[in-house]
Motif scaffolding. Structure first.
Motif, short mmCIF file in Angstrom:
data_model
loop_
_atom_site.label_atom_id
_atom_site.label_comp_id
_atom_site.label_asym_id
_atom_site.label_seq_id
_atom_site.Cartn_x
_atom_site.Cartn_y
_atom_site.Cartn_z
N ALA A 1 -0.50 5.51 114.51
CA ALA A 1 0.40 5.89 113.09
C ALA A 1 1.51 4.97 113.22
O ALA A 1 2.20 4.68 112.00
N GLU A 2 2.15 5.46 114.14
CA GLU A 2 3.61 4.68 114.33
C GLU A 2 3.29 2.99 113.93
O GLU A 2 4.31 2.55 113.29
N ALA A 3 2.53 2.54 114.63
CA ALA A 3 2.64 1.08 114.45
C ALA A 3 1.98 0.61 113.11
O ALA A 3 2.68 -0.22 112.40
N ALA A 4 1.20 1.55 112.39
CA ALA A 4 0.49 1.29 111.23
C ALA A 4 1.76 1.41 110.15
O ALA A 4 1.76 0.66 109.03
N GLN A 5 2.70 2.54 110.32
CA GLN A 5 3.81 2.60 109.64
C GLN A 5 4.59 1.26 109.49
O GLN A 5 5.22 0.86 108.48
N ALA A 6 4.83 0.83 110.65
CA ALA A 6 5.78 -0.40 110.81
C ALA A 6 5.27 -1.44 110.07
O ALA A 6 5.74 -2.12 109.19
N MET A 7 3.64 -1.61 110.02
CA MET A 7 3.30 -2.79 109.32
C MET A 7 3.03 -2.54 107.88
O MET A 7 3.41 -3.33 106.93
N LEU A 8 3.15 -1.33 107.55
CA LEU A 8 3.18 -1.01 106.05
C LEU A 8 4.54 -1.19 105.49
O LEU A 8 4.69 -1.89 104.45
N GLU A 9 5.36 -0.95 106.38
CA GLU A 9 7.06 -1.02 105.59
C GLU A 9 7.17 -2.50 105.78
O GLU A 9 8.00 -3.15 104.82
N GLN A 10 6.70 -3.20 106.71
CA GLN A 10 6.83 -4.64 106.70
C GLN A 10 6.22 -5.48 105.85
O GLN A 10 6.73 -6.41 105.18
N GLY A 11 4.94 -5.03 105.50
CA GLY A 11 4.22 -6.17 104.71
C GLY A 11 3.65 -5.49 103.32
O GLY A 11 2.84 -6.35 102.64
N LEU A 12 4.06 -4.43 102.79
CA LEU A 12 3.95 -3.87 101.73
C LEU A 12 4.96 -3.41 100.76
O LEU A 12 5.73 -2.74 101.12
N PRO A 13 5.02 -4.08 99.50
CA PRO A 13 6.12 -3.81 98.33
C PRO A 13 6.00 -2.34 98.25
O PRO A 13 4.78 -1.96 98.05
N VAL A 14 7.10 -1.75 97.96
CA VAL A 14 7.02 -0.31 97.24
C VAL A 14 5.80 -0.20 96.13
O VAL A 14 5.90 -1.35 95.31
N GLY A 15 5.17 0.40 95.98
CA GLY A 15 4.17 0.58 94.84
C GLY A 15 2.95 -0.06 95.20
O GLY A 15 1.77 0.41 94.79
N GLY A 16 2.80 -0.44 96.46
CA GLY A 16 1.64 -1.10 96.74
C GLY A 16 0.63 -0.14 97.47
O GLY A 16 0.88 0.93 97.77
N SER A 17 -0.54 -0.73 97.53
CA SER A 17 -1.77 0.29 98.11
C SER A 17 -2.36 -0.23 99.30
O SER A 17 -2.17 -1.42 99.53
N PHE A 18 -2.74 0.58 100.27
CA PHE A 18 -3.27 0.24 101.59
C PHE A 18 -4.44 0.69 101.94
O PHE A 18 -4.85 1.87 101.20
N LYS A 19 -5.07 0.39 102.99
CA LYS A 19 -6.43 0.78 103.40
C LYS A 19 -6.17 0.67 104.98
O LYS A 19 -5.77 -0.32 105.70
N ILE A 20 -6.80 1.85 105.65
CA ILE A 20 -6.62 1.60 107.29
C ILE A 20 -8.21 1.14 107.73
O ILE A 20 -9.20 1.89 107.29
N GLU A 21 -8.59 0.31 108.38
CA GLU A 21 -9.85 -0.11 108.97
C GLU A 21 -9.69 -0.11 110.42
O GLU A 21 -9.07 -1.04 111.02
N THR A 22 -10.71 0.61 110.86
CA THR A 22 -10.77 0.68 112.39
C THR A 22 -11.96 -0.06 112.97
O THR A 22 -12.98 0.14 112.44
N ARG A 23 -11.72 -0.92 114.20
CA ARG A 23 -13.12 -1.20 114.79
C ARG A 23 -12.71 -0.62 116.42
O ARG A 23 -11.56 -0.71 116.98
N ARG A 24 -13.77 -0.43 116.99
CA ARG A 24 -13.64 0.16 118.30
C ARG A 24 -14.72 -0.31 119.22
O ARG A 24 -15.87 -0.24 118.95
N SER A 25 -14.20 -1.12 120.15
CA SER A 25 -15.07 -1.62 121.30
C SER A 25 -15.40 -0.74 122.30
O SER A 25 -16.20 -0.62 123.27
N ASP A 26 -14.36 0.14 122.52
CA ASP A 26 -14.25 1.17 123.56
C ASP A 26 -14.86 2.34 123.08
O ASP A 26 -14.27 3.24 122.22
N LYS A 27 -16.22 2.52 123.53
CA LYS A 27 -17.19 3.60 122.95
C LYS A 27 -16.82 4.75 123.67
O LYS A 27 -17.26 5.92 123.29
#
Ligand code: ATP
Ligand code: MG
Length: 393
Positions: free
Chosen positions: A89-115
């Motif tokens: 979540a901390e990393a996702a927040q950094a990504m959000l604040e770097q990559g998305l202008p205010v007012g923008g929308s986001f989605k989180i998508e996960t892939r998991r190879s470590d079952k």
């Protein structure tokens, strides 16, 4: 020191078997070359992707360089974290604040190879999103599952987790070195450097040939061609061989012996003949030119046919269907425009006839050339030529 990891994506269309292996090997090599003067840069390929790792302070420079490498489709700065929801979540927040202008929308998508990870992929996305919503100012960003402005990807693997969001566009195309070798007829004009760039974009290694009419064309004109070659070399990811051909005598002979209105036609027939010879010596499979149908008198279909008639090697004309405007736009994007518009003479402008023949005829060109000793002129021009190796950096 902080390190920045960069994920490099390439197009996979049509990549099968041996091709795929060659393609990735070549692309990895070209990427290493692009980053070769960045201390501590590390490039490797795993899991069907290529990764670059640099000091965080060099990340901007590295990304800019990587965007120029043909075969790279897109790039993302990546954060590596512990495979735990709070760290994600901390990393996702950094990504959000770097990559998305205010007012923008986001989605989180996960892939998991470590079952063995205790949550499924959708559960991870939800848990991270929930935690994220507690941490961010929810009036500034929205979640949107269908058409988000920013997708934040999480990959959970055995050795750790990776989070990336912000994606930069790459140059596309194929890695230089996958597509054979060709000889580019490089003038000092706007068109031919763009043709060279488009050749490289399809994976072709180029050498360049330039015809100069020293002393009618001066040192400045040569310097301009060298500068264009440096730019081409930088995009090719390798030093560029430049054949500087002494063309003055041929032009003088044409001028002295042949009808003026056929001057350009005959001159260009000589250029093609010389280029074909050099191409064969250098194992180049085709010529590339900056011709575009109808642009000037020497580029009507009649002219092109009459000029092309003297050689049998294939001639590629990647600008053939483009308007001047489109070509100029590409030249600006490529960075060649400002060099090309520098006002130094080229051999065509020095000997330009007042009324060039718009529809030259092959029989007439052949008749006029009987006044010239073609083979001897070719031999002499080549004997007085030199090969230079031009390196970008
Ligand atoms: P450019 O902008 O590339 O010079 P142009 O519109 O001026 O093109 P021409 O001068 O008719 O058109 O040249 C057509 C093509 O022939 C060029 O794009 C280039 O590939 C080749 N050519 C012309 N002059 C030279 C030269 N001095 N040396 C090498 N190639 C040349
Ligand atoms: Mg020109």
């Amino acid at each position: 020191m902080d390190r920045q990891l960069i994920l490099i994506r390439y197009g996979e269309l049509g990549l099968k078997g041996k091709n795929r292996h060659l393609f990735i090997g070549r692309l990895t090599h070209n990427i290493r070359y692009a980053l070769r003067d960045i201390a501590g840069a590390n490039v490797y390929s795993t899991w069907g992707r290529i990764w670059a790792e640099v000091e965080a302070a060099d990340a901007g420079l590295a990304l800019a360089r990587l965007q120029q490498v043909f075969g790279v489709y897109s790039l993302s700065p990546v954060m590596r974290t512990e495979p735990e929801v709070p760290a994600l979540a901390e990393a996702a927040q950094a990504m959000l604040e770097q990559g998305l202008p205010v007012g923008g929308s986001f989605k989180i998508e996960t892939r998991r190879s470590d079952k063995s990870f205790p949550l499924t992929s959708p559960e991870i996305s939800r848990a991270v999103a929930n935690l994220l919503f507690e941490r961010i100012d929810t009036t500034r960003y929205d979640a949107d599952m269908h058409d988000p402005d920013l997708r934040i990807d999480i990959e959970v693997r055995g050795e750790g987790a990776y989070v990336y969001g912000h994606t930069l566009k790459g140059a596309g195309g194929l890695p230089v070195g996958c597509g054979g070798r060709a000889l580019l007829l490089l003038s000092g004009g706007i068109d031919s450097p763009v043709a060279g760039m488009l050749a490289m974009k399809r994976g072709v290694v180029i050498e360049a040939i330039h015809y100069h009419s020293f002393p009618f064309t001066g040192e400045k004109a040569k310097e301009k061609v060298y500068e264009l070659c440096r730019l081409l070399s930088a995009r090719m990811g390798a030093p560029l061989q430049l054949h500087m051909v002494y063309f003055t005598e041929i032009q003088k002979q044409i001028y002295a012996n042949c009808r003026e209105e056929y001057g350009i036609t005959l001159m260009r027939r000589f250029m093609y003949r010389i280029a074909e010879r050099v191409a064969k010596q250098r194992d180049c499979l085709a010529l590339y030119t900056g011709e575009s149908v109808g642009q000037v008198a020497s580029q009507t279909l009649e002219s092109i046919a009459c000029i092309n008639d003297v050689i049998s090697i294939p001639v590629m004309r990647p600008l053939v269907g483009m308007d001047k405007e489109e070509i100029m736009e590409r030249a600006r994007a490529f960075g060649s425009y400002d060099i090309s518009i520098l006002p130094y003479e080229d051999c065509c402008t020095v000997f330009l006839p007042k009324y060039p023949k718009i529809k030259p005829r092959r029989e007439e060109a052949e008749k006029l050339e009987r006044a010239l000793n073609i083979e001897q002129l070719l031999d002499e021009a080549l004997a007085k030529s030199e090969i230079l190796t031009i390196d970008a950096r």
